[in-house]
Design an enzyme around this catalytic site. Structure first.
Site, PDB file in Angstrom:
ATOM      1  N   THR A  81       0.813  -1.217   0.000  1.00 31.78           N
ATOM      2  CA  THR A  81       0.000   0.000   0.000  1.00 31.78           C
ATOM      3  C   THR A  81       0.850   1.272   0.000  1.00 31.78           C
ATOM      4  O   THR A  81       1.963   1.284   0.540  1.00 31.78           O
ATOM      5  CB  THR A  81      -0.903   0.010   1.263  1.00 31.78           C
ATOM      6  OG1 THR A  81      -1.495   1.303   1.408  1.00 31.78           O
ATOM      7  CG2 THR A  81      -0.121  -0.265   2.528  1.00 31.78           C
ATOM      8  N   TYR A 134      -1.392  -0.136  10.026  1.00 31.08           N
ATOM      9  CA  TYR A 134      -1.710  -0.808   8.761  1.00 31.08           C
ATOM     10  C   TYR A 134      -0.527  -0.686   7.802  1.00 31.08           C
ATOM     11  O   TYR A 134       0.006  -1.684   7.304  1.00 31.08           O
ATOM     12  CB  TYR A 134      -2.989  -0.204   8.164  1.00 31.08           C
ATOM     13  CG  TYR A 134      -3.228  -0.606   6.733  1.00 31.08           C
ATOM     14  CD1 TYR A 134      -3.354  -1.944   6.376  1.00 31.08           C
ATOM     15  CD2 TYR A 134      -3.308   0.366   5.725  1.00 31.08           C
ATOM     16  CE1 TYR A 134      -3.552  -2.316   5.056  1.00 31.08           C
ATOM     17  CE2 TYR A 134      -3.514   0.014   4.406  1.00 31.08           C
ATOM     18  CZ  TYR A 134      -3.630  -1.333   4.087  1.00 31.08           C
ATOM     19  OH  TYR A 134      -3.817  -1.683   2.775  1.00 31.08           O
TER      20      TYR A 134
END
Ligand code: UDP
Length: 327
Positions: A117, A141
């Site tokens: 990501t 995350y």
């Protein structure tokens, strides 16, 4: 026919990947614990229910299907949640991925495609985000995804695990044929929440902060259509099949849109107003995440076809009105 083990194949991106794999002549085997995924989304190949942390189950599935490669989508992926429960993210995402990677190596399955990501980059002032940009994630995350990237590099050096890492920007839209789409529980992403607010399924949208250092004060993101994103994964498999090196690719379009611009676009696609209020910033959000890389275009031959904001919102709206899963 080559077999690809798709972790998270019952989820939003994984289900679109399974459809693209089947259309490209691969057999996608979905491995999913169904905690956030949907069995109804598994339509393009066999289904094996299991958890990333369950090594025995993973060994069983590798022995049964003998996959040629792994596409690893399964992950917890909500920024807000990651700020509140970092332990869950380190355990599920990092320990879970390590368990999967060890099982793959033990089974001799040494081609690996990983969904990372842009959240691994974190906050950078006026810097073009390309694959060499330093990674300073602002939340657990992003940190968990960066850690998995490091694990892959170590396993390549020690065990020859060749990998393609895709750093996604903001994935949006849905299969235009309506077979699969975005259906999270709970939903936390901007476009589906906005569509819920438009048709009254929720009271309204909260815009998380209008005091960012951007032209309209709201965060800027680079949105990429899920169908274009999974096309890149098929090209990534081809890259590994041609015995090329491990490689990292950003997947974004290079165009950034603010939260208010996405709201404006949704008004014009749906012809309806978007009820929203302004709230405080969401912890862990970066001001601006826009890809500055054309590596995927240059080296994989990736050509996004549906990644204009209008098409992404229109495809999401069509799915929102007609598509859902029962279980
Ligand atoms: N956002 C918002 N309200 C919401 C959900 C998201 O203002 O209810 C904003 C969020 O702060 C971010 C952008 O929309 O700037 C995209 O958020 P999303 O959760 O969709 O993706 P993320 O950028 O976290 O991967």
């Amino acid at each position: 026919m080559k077999t690809i083990l798709v972790t998270g194949g019952a989820g939003y991106i994984g289900s679109h990947a399974c459809k693209a794999l089947a259309q490209a002549g691969y057999l996608p085997v979905t491995y999913d614990n169904l905690i956030t995924g949907w069995q109804d989304a598994v339509q393009f190949g066999p289904f094996e229910q299991g958890d990333l942390l369950d090594r025995d189950r993973l060994d069983e599935v590798f022995a049964k299907h003998k996959p040629d490669a792994v596409m690893h989508f399964a992950a917890l992926s909500q920024v807000g949640d990651a700020m509140r429960q970092p332990g869950l993210y380190w355990s599920n995402n990092v320990t879970g991925s390590l368990t999967l990677i060890e099982a793959a190596v033990a089974a001799g399955c040494l081609d690996f495609v990983f969904s990372s990501t842009c959240a691994t980059y974190g906050e950078h002032d006026n810097v073009v985000l390309d694959e060499s940009t330093a990674q300073y994630p602002l939340n657990a995350y992003g940190a968990s995804k960066r850690a998995i990237e490091d694990i892959l590099k170590d396993f390549e050096a020690a065990h020859g695990l060749r990998h393609v890492i895709f750093r996604y920007f903001n994935v949006a839209g849905a299969d235009p044929e309506g077979d699969v789409g975005e259906f999270h529980r709970p939903e936390t992403h901007l476009i589906p929440l906005m569509l819920d607010a438009i048709d009254g399924k929720r009271e309204g949208l909260t815009v998380f902060g209008t005091d960012y250092d951007t032209p309209d004060g709201t965060c800027i993101r680079d949105y990429v259509h899920v169908c274009d994103l999974v096309d890149a994964h098929i090209l990534g498999l081809g890259w590994l099949e041609q015995s090329k090196d491990s490689r990292v690719f950003n997947l974004g379009t290079g165009s950034g849109f603010s939260v208010l611009e996405v709201i404006e676009q949704s008004k014009s696609v749906t012809n309806r107003s978007v009820p929203y209020t302004v709230g405080p910033r969401r912890a862990g959000d970066c001001t601006k995440l826009v890809s500055g890389s054309v590596r995927a275009e240059n080296e994989l031959g990736w050509k996004p076809k549906r990644s204009t904001l209008g098409t992404m919102v229109a495809d999401a709206w069509r799915w929102h009105q007609n598509g859902h899963y029962e279980k």
